[in-house]
Design an enzyme around this catalytic site. Structure first.
Site, PDB file in Angstrom:
ATOM      1  CB  THR A  13     -53.027   7.200  40.731  1.00  0.00           C
ATOM      2  OG1 THR A  13     -53.503   6.800  39.452  1.00  0.00           O
ATOM      3  CG2 THR A  13     -51.508   7.245  40.740  1.00  0.00           C
ATOM      4  CB  THR A  38     -58.620   9.375  38.769  1.00  0.00           C
ATOM      5  OG1 THR A  38     -58.873  10.482  39.639  1.00  0.00           O
ATOM      6  CG2 THR A  38     -59.569   9.431  37.589  1.00  0.00           C
ATOM      7  CB  CYS A  39     -55.476   5.238  37.448  1.00  0.00           C
ATOM      8  SG  CYS A  39     -54.696   6.710  36.769  1.00  0.00           S
ATOM      9  CB  SER A  40     -56.921   2.458  41.462  1.00  0.00           C
ATOM     10  OG  SER A  40     -55.555   2.272  41.174  1.00  0.00           O
TER      11      SER A  40
END
Length: 176
Positions: A48, A50-52
């Site tokens: 995703t 923001t996560c990545s």
């Protein structure tokens, strides 16, 4: 269940991880954290935005600084799962195979362990589940970062909603 808080002992639990020899391992969280200072951070989903692009890269790029301040392990746990509320789980969205593939997108990573909590059991034990069913994403892990010293939470940076303001590597560095 309320979220884990500063001063509490992290629960024992088991997560999955592919080791450097590409063997699937079942790991005890306590065996990873007992007698050490560790960072346990969680994200809503592999791959995703923001996560990545922000959360994980922050811990990778700041890993040497974190280690210099006494952190022995940096553990990423992704507990994305869908729950039909009958105590059975339909789909392990971020199973160990997804976490393995996601880890490979960070070839510069030598410090962050990508751990899978596909059924969400450990995420629930921490009290950090997040229901994103209204967005079609099912039950997920809240975004968080815990600084744990010999199994006891020293810092609990837990995000509200989809925010990314307190759970990044910079905030943990400030707390060290």
């Amino acid at each position: 269940m309320s979220p884990i808080a500063v001063g509490e002992k992290i629960p024992e639990g088991t997560v999955a991880w592919f080791d450097k020899e590409d063997k699937l391992q079942s790991l005890s969280v306590h065996s990873l954290a007992a007698g050490k200072k560790v960072i346990l951070f969680g994200v809503p989903g592999a791959f995703t935005p923001t996560c990545s692009m922000q959360h994980v890269p922050g811990f990778i790029t700041r890993a040497e600084e974190l280690k210099a301040k006494g952190v022995a392990e940096i553990l990423l746990i992704s507990g994305d799962y869908k729950n039909d509320l009958s105590v059975t789980f339909d789909v392990a969205v971020n199973d160990p195979f997804v976490m393995k593939a996601w880890a490979k997108t960070y070839p510069e990573n030598d410090h962050v362990k990508f751990l899978a909590d596909g059924s969400g059991t450990y995420t629930r034990a921490l009290g950090l589940e997040l229901d994103l069913s209204e967005k079609g994403l099912g039950m997920r892990s809240r975004r968080f970062a815990l600084l744990v010293d010999d199994l006891v939470v020293k810092v609990a940076n837990i995000e509200e909603g989809g925010a990314f303001t307190v759970s990044g590597a910079d905030e943990i560095l400030k707390a060290l």
